[in-house]
Design an enzyme around this catalytic site. Structure first.
Site, PDB file in Angstrom:
ATOM      1  NE  ARG A  40      -3.619  -2.399   2.334  1.00 39.89           N
ATOM      2  CZ  ARG A  40      -4.573  -2.720   3.205  1.00 39.89           C
ATOM      3  NH1 ARG A  40      -4.832  -1.889   4.210  1.00 39.89           N
ATOM      4  NH2 ARG A  40      -5.259  -3.823   3.072  1.00 39.89           N
ATOM      5  NE  ARG A  54      -1.036   4.522   9.158  1.00 37.82           N
ATOM      6  CZ  ARG A  54      -2.317   4.193   9.023  1.00 37.82           C
ATOM      7  NH1 ARG A  54      -2.774   3.834   7.851  1.00 37.82           N
ATOM      8  NH2 ARG A  54      -3.131   4.232  10.059  1.00 37.82           N
ATOM      9  CD  GLU A  79      -8.285  -1.437  10.507  1.00 44.13           C
ATOM     10  OE1 GLU A  79      -8.418  -0.208  10.536  1.00 44.13           O
ATOM     11  OE2 GLU A  79      -8.335  -2.107   9.459  1.00 44.13           O
ATOM     12  CB  SER A 126     -10.930  -4.317   8.358  1.00 40.13           C
ATOM     13  OG  SER A 126     -11.994  -3.430   8.150  1.00 40.13           O
ATOM     14  NE  ARG A 153      -1.798  -1.956  11.483  1.00 40.45           N
ATOM     15  CZ  ARG A 153      -2.689  -1.034  11.173  1.00 40.45           C
ATOM     16  NH1 ARG A 153      -3.943  -1.137  11.595  1.00 40.45           N
ATOM     17  NH2 ARG A 153      -2.340   0.004  10.452  1.00 40.45           N
TER      18      ARG A 153
END
Length: 428
Positions: A264, A279, A351, A354, A392
């Site tokens: 990403r 991130r 998070e 999801s 994560r």
RNA sequence: GGAGAGAUGUCUGAGUGGUUGAAGGAGCACGCCUGGAAAGCGUGUGUACUCGUAAGGGUACCGAGGGUUCGAAUCCCUCUCUCUCCGCCA
């Protein structure tokens, strides 16, 4: 993609549903506004074109008949020359209008499910439940823990590729690999998902099928000189495994789990989470995907969310489940539950998964259908979610398992995947 | 990367530029036959868009996109993919 026919016949109701995401979503200059203007024109042109084509087909048949019996057909042929020219002209115009209309439809977000709570941003998300005992006893940030143990190396990542890349060493690398194996085994053996291994590069059509394109090109890495993209999630290749197919109702639900790296650009995230592994431009993830009959979508979402939660529970990580509000729900989703893991160094839930239902939105885009009881094909419903984001998870394990002496305790369920080790310490 | 072959409906497999949505076969569905089944016989069996309250029309689709023609599955061009051989390579 929203349903074309409903866009016309139930326009007002759909507009109200779309507007829940924000009033600008249905503004005149939005995709919604453009689609409305283009729809009428597009159908007028098509009608005109088809009438002409019909005439052409009729007379051409007549010419064929006359010729076969040796009659003179020159009058008809001359007439058709003109009709043909007009068909060609109109065809170009009608196709362009149709493409423009479809292009606008592709940029309209999914309709939210009625059960999605109203709200502008993540502050309005609704906490549904919590699991585990969060600790808050002065745990250092994961990058400090990891660097002290010599298992996380952000400098090396920056040297090799740039910021937001990292290198794992020793037990860090081993832990990443262990998590991937552990999660896949859990979903494949216990939760009934068929494991698949798929390409990490996808073409434009595939990216459009799940909703990443055309609207979110800026979030993707594109290969130079090719119409190919690095996948941002396994959802893309796994769902599109079935593009342009008509599935048997009996074959549902289709359930797949897959490990892939995810890429990403994080274009809109400058300055956020700049330190550590939270991130990254590249991260690992095990994804869960289900293709289900449309009326089962919400049940499947609960089912899949429970499967993702099972990973956190097995890893003894405290977490909570949050229902995203209307303003925070993603473009393609009709409803989303986020799983947020406890990060003691920050004292917040972050998070880590999801889980979304897309209704028939992706089924329409990717042209994945199922034959209903009436024998007619209808777009399939899709549900997917992370099960879990591995980077994560590693962060959460480091922080939640941290001990005063700097070592990190590993959950029992994971130990077999770590060569039997119960902890990560400096002397290893 | 070089050379060649190919791509048609659920599958298999025909198709000479003219009433082809597309022969034949298989499969599937329904019916007949049967005590029941098999075999046999008969009928049916694509998708999408569009017009219509409906019945029923219309249009498009033979890998994709262009072109030639009054008319293209069929002729021409470009691209994609598959297969075979060669080269290279983990």
């Amino acid at each position: 993609m929203i349903d074309r026919k409903a866009f016309r016949t139930e326009f007002d109701a759909m507009q109200a549903a779309v507007a829940r995401r924000g009033s600008d979503v249905v503004a005149a200059d939005s995709a919604w506004g453009r689609a409305r203007a283009l729809d009428v024109r597009q159908r007028e042109l098509k009608g005109e074109l088809e009438a002409l084509q019909s005439e052409r087909n009729h007379v051409s048949k007549l010419i064929g008949q006359k010729k076969s019996t040796g009659e003179d057909a020159s009058k008809e042929m001359a007439l058709m020359g003109d009709v043909s020219r007009r068909v060609k002209e109109l065809d170009g115009v009608a196709k362009a209008a149709e493409a423009e209309f479809t292009g606008a439809l592709l940029e309209i977000p999914n309709l939210l499910h009625a059960s999605v709570p109203d709200g502008d941003n993540e502050d309005a998300n609704v906490e549904l439940r919590k699991w585990g005992e969060p600790r808050s006893d002065g745990v250092p940030a994961h990058w400090e823990i990891g660097e002290a143990l010599g298992i996380l190396d952000f400098e090396a990542g920056a040297t090799l590729a740039g910021s937001r890349f990292s290198v794992l060493r020793g037990m860090g690398a081993r832990l990443e690999r262990a998590l991937m194996q552990f999660m896949l085994d859990l979903h494949a053996d216990r939760n009934g998902y068929e494991e698949v291994w798929v390409p990490s590069i996808a073409n434009r059509k595939t990216m459009t099928g799940t909703g990443q394109l055309p609207k979110f090109a800026d979030d993707l890495y594109k290969l130079e000189g090719e119409d190919l993209f690095l996948i941002p999630t396994a959802e893309v290749p796994v769902t599109n495994l079935y593009q342009d197919q008509i599935l048997d109702a009996g074959s549902l639900p289709v359930k797949h789990c897959a490990y892939t790296p995810c890429f990403r650009r994080e274009a809109g995230s400058a300055g956020r989470d700049v330190r550590g592994m939270i991130r990254q431009h590249q991260f690992d993830k095990v994804e869960l995907v289900q293709l289900v009959s449309p009326e089962c979508a919400l049940d499947a979402l609960d089912d899949l969310t429970a499967h993702a939660e099972a990973v956190l529970q097995a890893l003894e990580l405290p977490y909570r489940v949050v229902a995203l509000c209307s303003g925070d729900t993603g473009f393609s989703a009709e409803k989303t539950f986020d799983l947020e893991v406890w990060l003691p160094s920050q004292g917040v839930y972050r998070e880590i998964s999801s889980c979304s239902s897309f209704g028939q939105f992706q089924g329409r885009r990717a042209n994945i259908r199922v034959r209903g009881e009436d024998g007619k094909p209808m777009p399939v419903a899709t549900v997917n979610g992370s099960g879990l984001a591995i980077g994560r998870t590693l962060v959460a394990l480091l922080e939640n398992g941290w001990q005063q002496d700097g070592s990190v305790k590993m959950p029992v369920a994971l130990q077999p995947y770590l060569g039997g080790r119960a902890m990560i310490a400096n002397d290893q």
